[in-house]
Write a protein that holds these residues in place. Structure first.
Motif, PDB file in Angstrom:
ATOM      1  N   GLY A   6     -24.158  31.103  39.671  1.00 36.69           N
ATOM      2  CA  GLY A   6     -23.865  31.514  38.295  1.00 36.69           C
ATOM      3  C   GLY A   6     -24.675  30.732  37.289  1.00 36.69           C
ATOM      4  N   LYS A   7     -24.502  31.104  36.039  1.00 35.05           N
ATOM      5  CA  LYS A   7     -25.146  30.415  34.927  1.00 35.05           C
ATOM      6  C   LYS A   7     -24.070  29.714  34.104  1.00 35.05           C
ATOM      7  N   ILE A   8     -24.349  28.461  33.777  1.00 33.94           N
ATOM      8  CA  ILE A   8     -23.372  27.653  33.050  1.00 33.94           C
ATOM      9  C   ILE A   8     -23.960  27.225  31.705  1.00 33.94           C
ATOM     10  N   LEU A   9     -23.150  27.294  30.673  1.00 35.68           N
ATOM     11  CA  LEU A   9     -23.567  26.899  29.331  1.00 35.68           C
ATOM     12  C   LEU A   9     -22.958  25.552  28.991  1.00 35.68           C
ATOM     13  N   CYS A  10     -23.804  24.639  28.543  1.00 34.41           N
ATOM     14  CA  CYS A  10     -23.328  23.340  28.079  1.00 34.41           C
ATOM     15  C   CYS A  10     -22.745  23.540  26.676  1.00 34.41           C
ATOM     16  N   LYS A  11     -21.469  23.809  26.622  1.00 38.43           N
ATOM     17  CA  LYS A  11     -20.811  24.156  25.357  1.00 38.43           C
ATOM     18  C   LYS A  11     -20.846  22.998  24.367  1.00 38.43           C
ATOM     19  N   THR A  12     -20.609  21.784  24.847  1.00 42.45           N
ATOM     20  CA  THR A  12     -20.589  20.620  23.966  1.00 42.45           C
ATOM     21  C   THR A  12     -21.940  20.392  23.313  1.00 42.45           C
ATOM     22  N   GLY A  13     -23.011  20.459  24.118  1.00 42.42           N
ATOM     23  CA  GLY A  13     -24.356  20.255  23.572  1.00 42.42           C
ATOM     24  C   GLY A  13     -24.751  21.329  22.584  1.00 42.42           C
ATOM     25  N   ALA A  14     -24.394  22.579  22.875  1.00 41.56           N
ATOM     26  CA  ALA A  14     -24.734  23.676  21.971  1.00 41.56           C
ATOM     27  C   ALA A  14     -23.996  23.553  20.647  1.00 41.56           C
ATOM     28  N   GLU A  15     -22.751  23.092  20.687  1.00 43.33           N
ATOM     29  CA  GLU A  15     -21.979  22.941  19.456  1.00 43.33           C
ATOM     30  C   GLU A  15     -22.465  21.759  18.624  1.00 43.33           C
ATOM     31  N   LEU A  16     -22.970  20.719  19.284  1.00 37.98           N
ATOM     32  CA  LEU A  16     -23.446  19.538  18.550  1.00 37.98           C
ATOM     33  C   LEU A  16     -24.629  19.862  17.644  1.00 37.98           C
ATOM     34  N   VAL A  17     -25.510  20.760  18.108  1.00 35.94           N
ATOM     35  CA  VAL A  17     -26.709  21.087  17.322  1.00 35.94           C
ATOM     36  C   VAL A  17     -26.597  22.462  16.668  1.00 35.94           C
ATOM     37  N   ASN A  18     -25.399  23.078  16.787  1.00 40.88           N
ATOM     38  CA  ASN A  18     -25.204  24.428  16.227  1.00 40.88           C
ATOM     39  C   ASN A  18     -26.291  25.393  16.704  1.00 40.88           C
ATOM     40  N   ALA A  19     -26.483  25.420  18.007  1.00 41.01           N
ATOM     41  CA  ALA A  19     -27.545  26.241  18.589  1.00 41.01           C
ATOM     42  C   ALA A  19     -27.274  27.724  18.365  1.00 41.01           C
ATOM     43  N   THR A  20     -28.310  28.448  17.955  1.00 40.39           N
ATOM     44  CA  THR A  20     -28.222  29.898  17.795  1.00 40.39           C
ATOM     45  C   THR A  20     -28.705  30.566  19.069  1.00 40.39           C
ATOM     46  N   ASP A  21     -28.712  31.891  19.073  1.00 40.50           N
ATOM     47  CA  ASP A  21     -29.059  32.633  20.298  1.00 40.50           C
ATOM     48  C   ASP A  21     -30.401  32.250  20.899  1.00 40.50           C
ATOM     49  N   PRO A  22     -31.507  32.165  20.129  1.00 38.63           N
ATOM     50  CA  PRO A  22     -32.780  31.782  20.782  1.00 38.63           C
ATOM     51  C   PRO A  22     -32.760  30.367  21.360  1.00 38.63           C
ATOM     52  N   GLU A  23     -31.959  29.475  20.738  1.00 36.28           N
ATOM     53  CA  GLU A  23     -31.938  28.085  21.184  1.00 36.28           C
ATOM     54  C   GLU A  23     -30.971  27.843  22.330  1.00 36.28           C
ATOM     55  N   LEU A  24     -30.097  28.815  22.609  1.00 30.09           N
ATOM     56  CA  LEU A  24     -29.098  28.623  23.664  1.00 30.09           C
ATOM     57  C   LEU A  24     -29.721  28.511  25.049  1.00 30.09           C
ATOM     58  N   VAL A  25     -30.964  29.003  25.182  1.00 32.47           N
ATOM     59  CA  VAL A  25     -31.642  28.932  26.482  1.00 32.47           C
ATOM     60  C   VAL A  25     -31.769  27.486  26.951  1.00 32.47           C
ATOM     61  N   LYS A  26     -31.907  26.560  26.006  1.00 34.19           N
ATOM     62  CA  LYS A  26     -32.051  25.152  26.349  1.00 34.19           C
ATOM     63  C   LYS A  26     -30.754  24.545  26.866  1.00 34.19           C
ATOM     64  N   PHE A  27     -29.645  25.274  26.737  1.00 35.53           N
ATOM     65  CA  PHE A  27     -28.345  24.751  27.140  1.00 35.53           C
ATOM     66  C   PHE A  27     -27.721  25.546  28.294  1.00 35.53           C
ATOM     67  N   ILE A  28     -28.497  26.429  28.872  1.00 31.30           N
ATOM     68  CA  ILE A  28     -27.999  27.261  29.977  1.00 31.30           C
ATOM     69  C   ILE A  28     -28.563  26.746  31.294  1.00 31.30           C
ATOM     70  N   GLY A  29     -27.692  26.306  32.173  1.00 30.83           N
ATOM     71  CA  GLY A  29     -28.093  25.824  33.497  1.00 30.83           C
ATOM     72  C   GLY A  29     -27.646  26.760  34.601  1.00 30.83           C
ATOM     73  N   GLU A  30     -27.774  26.288  35.826  1.00 30.41           N
ATOM     74  CA  GLU A  30     -27.424  27.107  36.993  1.00 30.41           C
ATOM     75  C   GLU A  30     -26.529  26.311  37.941  1.00 30.41           C
ATOM     76  N   ILE A  31     -25.763  27.045  38.723  1.00 32.40           N
ATOM     77  CA  ILE A  31     -24.898  26.421  39.719  1.00 32.40           C
ATOM     78  C   ILE A  31     -24.799  27.328  40.932  1.00 32.40           C
ATOM     79  N   SER A  32     -24.734  26.744  42.101  1.00 34.04           N
ATOM     80  CA  SER A  32     -24.519  27.493  43.344  1.00 34.04           C
ATOM     81  C   SER A  32     -23.756  26.580  44.309  1.00 34.04           C
ATOM     82  N   TYR A  33     -22.886  27.179  45.096  1.00 30.97           N
ATOM     83  CA  TYR A  33     -22.072  26.364  45.998  1.00 30.97           C
ATOM     84  C   TYR A  33     -21.538  27.207  47.144  1.00 30.97           C
ATOM     85  N   GLY A  34     -21.086  26.499  48.176  1.00 30.82           N
ATOM     86  CA  GLY A  34     -20.452  27.130  49.328  1.00 30.82           C
ATOM     87  C   GLY A  34     -19.093  26.499  49.568  1.00 30.82           C
TER      88      GLY A  34
END
Length: 232
Positions: free
Chosen positions: A36-64
């Protein structure tokens, strides 16, 4: 000795049972059940990231079932990390449900091997006892397929009802909070679905093997007796 048709069906059923065993073993040992894709909510709220800037706060996760990895994106570049479910993380998850998934799959592995052995036995000879014959093969396939279905259903419940991905993403995150943007089931999950389907196919094959098809009888040729044959 079983007929050629029944030998072929039981041989095919034994191959399917062994393939099911391999699929479950691979699925349990590979960390590709969920991604899945995970958003760093805290980091995005700290800088008031808008839609184009949210890419810098979207990571990935995979698990078994036992381990996984994630890429944290909190505005300063990606940080890759790996984690294991046991022994620490499982305390933060629904422990009973997670252990139940593993137990169901272990039981399914056992019954898949039993089904494989019984199919081989029925390919070689007709067993004296009914439990060793088609009835037993049906029983073991039903149990193996049923346990796999229970494992798959339990995993879906853990993901959808108990927010498994979100809990794993926020494990030991004291500063940042992550939210799940999207998640999808990966190859290992579908391998278990294929394993359950394989046992259903085996049940169908065993049912077909019990059908007694009418034998084709050739009509005997009528002897043509001529007058010359009678003379001699």
């Amino acid at each position: 000795m079983p007929g050629c048709f029944k030998k072929t069906l039981f041989a095919l059923a034994s191959i399917i049972s062994f393939a099911s065993f391999v699929m479950i073993v691979v699925a349990m040992g590979t960390p590709k059940w969920m991604s899945g894709k995970i958003l760093c909510k805290t980091g995005a709220e700290l800088v008031n990231a808008t839609d184009p800037e949210l890419v810098k706060f979207i990571g990935e996760i995979s698990y078994g079932l036992f381990r996984g990895g994630k890429i944290r994106q909190c505005g300063l570049g990606g940080r890759r990390s790996k984690f294991t479910i046991f022994p620490h993380m499982v305390k933060k998850l629904n422990t009973a449900l997670h252990v139940m998934i593993i137990m169901f799959l272990c039981v399914a592995i056992f019954f898949s091997l039993v089904s494989f052995g019984f199919c081989i036995l029925n390919t070689i000879k007709v067993p004296y006892r009914a439990i060793k014959g088609p009835a037993g093969v049906c029983l073991w396939n039903f149990l193996a397929g049923g346990c796999t279905v229970l494992a798959v259903t339990s995993f879906m419940a853990a993901v959808k009802l108990h927010h498994l991905t979100e809990r794993i993403a926020n494990f030991r995150e004291n500063v940042f909070q992550f939210v799940i943007l999207e998640e999808q089931f990966e190859d290992c999950f579908w391998l278990c679905v294929a394993s359950a389907t394989a046992h259903a196919v085996n049940l169908l094959l065993i049912a077909i093997s019990g059908i007694n098809f009418p034998e084709m009888k050739t009509k005997p040729e009528e002897a043509n007796v001529t007058a010359e044959d009678i003379m001699y």
